[in-house]
Design a protein around this motif. Structure first.
Motif, PDB file in Angstrom:
ATOM      1  N   PRO A   1       7.836  -5.691  -4.624  1.00  0.00           N
ATOM      2  CA  PRO A   1       6.650  -5.825  -3.772  1.00  0.00           C
ATOM      3  C   PRO A   1       6.871  -6.756  -2.572  1.00  0.00           C
ATOM      4  O   PRO A   1       6.204  -6.608  -1.552  1.00  0.00           O
ATOM      5  CB  PRO A   1       5.599  -6.416  -4.723  1.00  0.00           C
ATOM      6  CG  PRO A   1       6.036  -6.000  -6.088  1.00  0.00           C
ATOM      7  CD  PRO A   1       7.536  -5.957  -6.049  1.00  0.00           C
ATOM      8  N   SER A   2       7.823  -7.683  -2.681  1.00  0.00           N
ATOM      9  CA  SER A   2       8.073  -8.598  -1.546  1.00  0.00           C
ATOM     10  C   SER A   2       8.474  -7.821  -0.287  1.00  0.00           C
ATOM     11  O   SER A   2       8.191  -8.265   0.829  1.00  0.00           O
ATOM     12  CB  SER A   2       9.157  -9.615  -1.912  1.00  0.00           C
ATOM     13  OG  SER A   2      10.261  -8.957  -2.496  1.00  0.00           O
ATOM     14  N   TYR A   3       9.114  -6.660  -0.462  1.00  0.00           N
ATOM     15  CA  TYR A   3       9.471  -5.838   0.696  1.00  0.00           C
ATOM     16  C   TYR A   3       8.220  -5.370   1.442  1.00  0.00           C
ATOM     17  O   TYR A   3       8.197  -5.293   2.666  1.00  0.00           O
ATOM     18  CB  TYR A   3      10.328  -4.644   0.259  1.00  0.00           C
ATOM     19  CG  TYR A   3      10.702  -3.728   1.407  1.00  0.00           C
ATOM     20  CD1 TYR A   3      11.656  -4.103   2.340  1.00  0.00           C
ATOM     21  CD2 TYR A   3      10.071  -2.488   1.567  1.00  0.00           C
ATOM     22  CE1 TYR A   3      11.991  -3.273   3.408  1.00  0.00           C
ATOM     23  CE2 TYR A   3      10.395  -1.654   2.622  1.00  0.00           C
ATOM     24  CZ  TYR A   3      11.349  -2.048   3.545  1.00  0.00           C
ATOM     25  OH  TYR A   3      11.668  -1.221   4.594  1.00  0.00           O
ATOM     26  N   LEU A   4       7.170  -5.069   0.677  1.00  0.00           N
ATOM     27  CA  LEU A   4       5.926  -4.604   1.311  1.00  0.00           C
ATOM     28  C   LEU A   4       5.332  -5.709   2.184  1.00  0.00           C
ATOM     29  O   LEU A   4       4.837  -5.445   3.290  1.00  0.00           O
ATOM     30  CB  LEU A   4       4.915  -4.154   0.245  1.00  0.00           C
ATOM     31  CG  LEU A   4       5.413  -3.073  -0.722  1.00  0.00           C
ATOM     32  CD1 LEU A   4       4.344  -2.750  -1.761  1.00  0.00           C
ATOM     33  CD2 LEU A   4       5.808  -1.813   0.050  1.00  0.00           C
ATOM     34  N   ARG A   5       5.399  -6.944   1.684  1.00  0.00           N
ATOM     35  CA  ARG A   5       4.897  -8.070   2.481  1.00  0.00           C
ATOM     36  C   ARG A   5       5.696  -8.196   3.776  1.00  0.00           C
ATOM     37  O   ARG A   5       5.135  -8.401   4.854  1.00  0.00           O
ATOM     38  CB  ARG A   5       5.020  -9.385   1.690  1.00  0.00           C
ATOM     39  CG  ARG A   5       3.986  -9.519   0.593  1.00  0.00           C
ATOM     40  CD  ARG A   5       3.904 -10.938   0.061  1.00  0.00           C
ATOM     41  NE  ARG A   5       5.006 -11.304  -0.828  1.00  0.00           N
ATOM     42  CZ  ARG A   5       5.114 -10.906  -2.099  1.00  0.00           C
ATOM     43  NH1 ARG A   5       4.184 -10.117  -2.633  1.00  0.00           N
ATOM     44  NH2 ARG A   5       6.127 -11.296  -2.842  1.00  0.00           N
ATOM     45  N   ALA A   6       7.011  -8.042   3.662  1.00  0.00           N
ATOM     46  CA  ALA A   6       7.864  -8.184   4.855  1.00  0.00           C
ATOM     47  C   ALA A   6       7.552  -7.093   5.885  1.00  0.00           C
ATOM     48  O   ALA A   6       7.459  -7.379   7.081  1.00  0.00           O
ATOM     49  CB  ALA A   6       9.333  -8.143   4.447  1.00  0.00           C
ATOM     50  N   VAL A   7       7.370  -5.851   5.431  1.00  0.00           N
ATOM     51  CA  VAL A   7       7.109  -4.786   6.412  1.00  0.00           C
ATOM     52  C   VAL A   7       5.706  -4.915   7.014  1.00  0.00           C
ATOM     53  O   VAL A   7       5.521  -4.634   8.199  1.00  0.00           O
ATOM     54  CB  VAL A   7       7.324  -3.346   5.864  1.00  0.00           C
ATOM     55  CG1 VAL A   7       8.754  -3.121   5.448  1.00  0.00           C
ATOM     56  CG2 VAL A   7       6.388  -2.997   4.752  1.00  0.00           C
ATOM     57  N   ARG A   8       4.752  -5.374   6.196  1.00  0.00           N
ATOM     58  CA  ARG A   8       3.403  -5.571   6.759  1.00  0.00           C
ATOM     59  C   ARG A   8       3.462  -6.587   7.895  1.00  0.00           C
ATOM     60  O   ARG A   8       2.889  -6.400   8.967  1.00  0.00           O
ATOM     61  CB  ARG A   8       2.448  -6.013   5.651  1.00  0.00           C
ATOM     62  CG  ARG A   8       0.994  -6.276   6.032  1.00  0.00           C
ATOM     63  CD  ARG A   8       0.230  -5.064   6.516  1.00  0.00           C
ATOM     64  NE  ARG A   8       0.440  -4.779   7.937  1.00  0.00           N
ATOM     65  CZ  ARG A   8      -0.156  -3.801   8.604  1.00  0.00           C
ATOM     66  NH1 ARG A   8      -0.985  -2.970   7.991  1.00  0.00           N
ATOM     67  NH2 ARG A   8       0.076  -3.620   9.878  1.00  0.00           N
ATOM     68  N   PHE A  47      -3.658   1.226  -8.695  1.00  0.00           N
ATOM     69  CA  PHE A  47      -4.077   2.540  -8.212  1.00  0.00           C
ATOM     70  C   PHE A  47      -3.233   2.946  -7.013  1.00  0.00           C
ATOM     71  O   PHE A  47      -2.642   4.022  -6.989  1.00  0.00           O
ATOM     72  CB  PHE A  47      -5.570   2.597  -7.870  1.00  0.00           C
ATOM     73  CG  PHE A  47      -5.982   4.009  -7.540  1.00  0.00           C
ATOM     74  CD1 PHE A  47      -6.294   4.904  -8.555  1.00  0.00           C
ATOM     75  CD2 PHE A  47      -5.971   4.477  -6.230  1.00  0.00           C
ATOM     76  CE1 PHE A  47      -6.589   6.239  -8.269  1.00  0.00           C
ATOM     77  CE2 PHE A  47      -6.270   5.797  -5.939  1.00  0.00           C
ATOM     78  CZ  PHE A  47      -6.582   6.672  -6.954  1.00  0.00           C
ATOM     79  N   PHE A  48      -3.159   2.045  -6.006  1.00  0.00           N
ATOM     80  CA  PHE A  48      -2.229   2.246  -4.889  1.00  0.00           C
ATOM     81  C   PHE A  48      -1.036   1.316  -5.116  1.00  0.00           C
ATOM     82  O   PHE A  48      -1.220   0.139  -5.422  1.00  0.00           O
ATOM     83  CB  PHE A  48      -2.882   1.878  -3.548  1.00  0.00           C
ATOM     84  CG  PHE A  48      -4.061   2.741  -3.178  1.00  0.00           C
ATOM     85  CD1 PHE A  48      -3.886   4.055  -2.762  1.00  0.00           C
ATOM     86  CD2 PHE A  48      -5.352   2.230  -3.234  1.00  0.00           C
ATOM     87  CE1 PHE A  48      -4.975   4.847  -2.415  1.00  0.00           C
ATOM     88  CE2 PHE A  48      -6.443   3.018  -2.888  1.00  0.00           C
ATOM     89  CZ  PHE A  48      -6.255   4.329  -2.479  1.00  0.00           C
ATOM     90  N   ALA A  49       0.175   1.838  -4.941  1.00  0.00           N
ATOM     91  CA  ALA A  49       1.364   1.001  -5.118  1.00  0.00           C
ATOM     92  C   ALA A  49       1.342  -0.168  -4.133  1.00  0.00           C
ATOM     93  O   ALA A  49       1.752  -1.284  -4.465  1.00  0.00           O
ATOM     94  CB  ALA A  49       2.631   1.841  -4.915  1.00  0.00           C
ATOM     95  N   PHE A  50       0.830   0.066  -2.913  1.00  0.00           N
ATOM     96  CA  PHE A  50       0.861  -0.969  -1.877  1.00  0.00           C
ATOM     97  C   PHE A  50       0.108  -2.236  -2.293  1.00  0.00           C
ATOM     98  O   PHE A  50       0.428  -3.336  -1.844  1.00  0.00           O
ATOM     99  CB  PHE A  50       0.286  -0.430  -0.559  1.00  0.00           C
ATOM    100  CG  PHE A  50       0.648  -1.275   0.629  1.00  0.00           C
ATOM    101  CD1 PHE A  50       1.849  -1.083   1.288  1.00  0.00           C
ATOM    102  CD2 PHE A  50      -0.198  -2.293   1.067  1.00  0.00           C
ATOM    103  CE1 PHE A  50       2.199  -1.889   2.373  1.00  0.00           C
ATOM    104  CE2 PHE A  50       0.148  -3.094   2.143  1.00  0.00           C
ATOM    105  CZ  PHE A  50       1.341  -2.895   2.808  1.00  0.00           C
TER     106      PHE A  50
END
Ligand SMILES: *Cc1c(COP(=O)(O)O)cnc(C)c1O
Length: 439
Positions: free
Chosen positions: A231-238, A263-266
């Motif tokens: 999930p840390s990758y999602l923070r970086a791309v956001r 519910f949502f992976a994000f």
């Protein structure tokens, strides 16, 4: 039904039906399996043999086949209104579905655009992102960034942001050019996420002012062979998308609807929301084709005008089909009333426990799991591994389609302890057979 009836249907299918994702010359050797009916996680052929649907029929099935609750919702809607066009008209199932999805994002993605299949949802998100920037006067922002080995569908626009060679190579000359950046695939080692983030920063810096959107599959790049990341990758791309004023499209067509544990992976990034979410596959529980694009007030407002040309122009005949929306509402009601996410945590734990012995199996590597997705890679698969594994598994009541040398389970949310052990035993026995053949 007799063996003859089954073989007859196979023969007629080969003659008249051009099957997807299939080299028909191979299908003539290993013909498609005629399925007569489905019940729960099981599919039955015409001779009464049963098969556990371990890949949820290409990841669409959530609660099993012929689920009574979803079926009843469709049947009720069928007698009221099967379909009406969504331009100039509206209907309760579409409105309720959009409202429910908005609530699931805390109102942040409060606008839903409907379509019928996943690839079309991706096309819509790409077009909407580009057109939104254009309406704001930023006409240079017309490029897209996608991840290595990402998959977003196979129409010409969606294929342009797909980086899976087998689907893409033949059509590459037809495609719009996108920027492909490093994947955070955790199999590539602990430094890979940092490398992927740095590569994205490089691409966004080089193309500053030209990029409309980044599209990703949050947490699991499924068609790539269940490539997982943190999930840390999602923070970086956001963060990077905010910094460079680029839309973030989270393609949740496969990982949405509770697959990943939320519910949502994000959501697991705990960094707010993307600018677009695409949903399809599980949203109608594996019954009817439906896809959706959710977006923000900011994107919606950029189209608000008296000028038709500034409006979003995209339509499909079956946009917002009422039967499919009724099915999706029944699916979302299940999440709201039956503690599906809580139960999935327990089901995922049972799968993890049952498959734990594979972590010590020298023939496999990268045993990995995210919620109701479990995968491992076979080190020395030999020729035609996926096909041989698929056929050998069938003999053990298991319907499963490996991707290359990656074997994965993405079962309906109907896993109990006995099922988890059945799945492990069938996979282990199939592996023994297939790998002993190869040597
Ligand atoms: C399946 C899939 C698509 C395409 O959906 P279709 O309905 O097959 O067109 C797009 N993105 C992802 C992540 C998918 O898994």
């Amino acid at each position: 039904m007799s063996a003859n009836a089954q073989q007859d249907l196979q023969r007629r299918s080969l003659a008249a039906v051009w099957h997807p994702c299939t080299q028909m010359a191979r299908a003539a050797v290993a013909p498609p399996l005629p399925i007569a009916r489905g019940e729960g996680a099981w599919l039955f052929d015409m001779e009464g043999r049963r098969y556990f649907d371990a890949n949820s029929s290409w990841w669409v099935n959530l609660f099993g086949h012929a689920d009574a609750g979803i079926n009843n919702a469709i049947k009720r809607q069928l007698d009221i209104l099967p379909h009406v066009m969504l331009a100039g008209c509206t209907h309760a199932p579409a409105v309720e579905l959009a409202e429910k999805l908005s609530r699931l994002t805390g109102g942040t993605l409060g606008h839903t655009f409907f379509a019928s299949d996943g690839a079309s949802a991706v096309e819509i998100a790409l077009k909407m992102s580009f057109h939104s920037w254009r309406n704001l006067g930023l006409t240079n922002k017309r490029e897209f960034v996608c991840l290595k080995h990402g998959y977003h569908g196979e129409t010409i626009g969606a294929l342009a942001v797909t980086d899976v060679a087998v689907f893409r190579d033949a059509y590459d000359p037809l495609l719009m050019r996108a920027h492909v950046v490093e994947s955070p695939d955790s199999r590539l080692g602990p430094e890979q996420e940092a490398r992927a983030v740095a590569d994205l920063r490089r691409a966004l810096t080089e193309r500053r002012g030209h990029v409309a959107a980044l599209i990703i599959e949050p947490l699991v790049q499924c068609a790539a062979g269940m490539a997982m990341h943190e999930p840390s990758y999602l923070r970086a791309v956001r963060q990077l998308c905010d910094e460079f004023d680029v839309h973030l499209i989270a393609d949740e067509i496969a990982v949405g609807c509770g697959r990943s544990g939320t519910f949502f992976a994000f959501e697991q990034g705990e960094c707010g929301w993307p600018d677009f979410i695409t949903l399809s596959k599980g949203i109608s529980g594996g019954t009817l084709p439906l896809s959706l694009v959710l977006t923000t007030e900011a994107v919606y407002q950029s189209f608000w005008s008296d000028d038709v040309a500034l409006g979003f122009l995209h339509s499909h005949s079956y946009t917002g089909n009422a039967l499919a929306c009724a099915a999706a509402n029944a699916v979302l009601d299940r999440f709201a009333h039956d503690q599906v996410l809580e139960q999935n945590i327990e089901q995922a734990r049972l799968l993890a426990q049952a498959f734990a012995p594979l972590a010590r199996d020298a023939r496999v590597e990268h045993l990995r799991q995210r919620g109701m997705m479990l995968a491992f890679d076979v080190k020395l698969p030999g020729d035609r591994f996926a096909e041989r594994f698929h056929l050998a598994a069938r003999e053990r009541e298991l319907l499963i389609r490996p991707i290359g040398r990656t074997v994965y389970l993405m079962p309906p949310y109907l896993v109990d302890a006995a099922t988890a052990h059945f799945l492990f035993d069938a996979v282990a026995a199939t592996l023994n057979e297939v790998l002993s053949d190869a040597s």
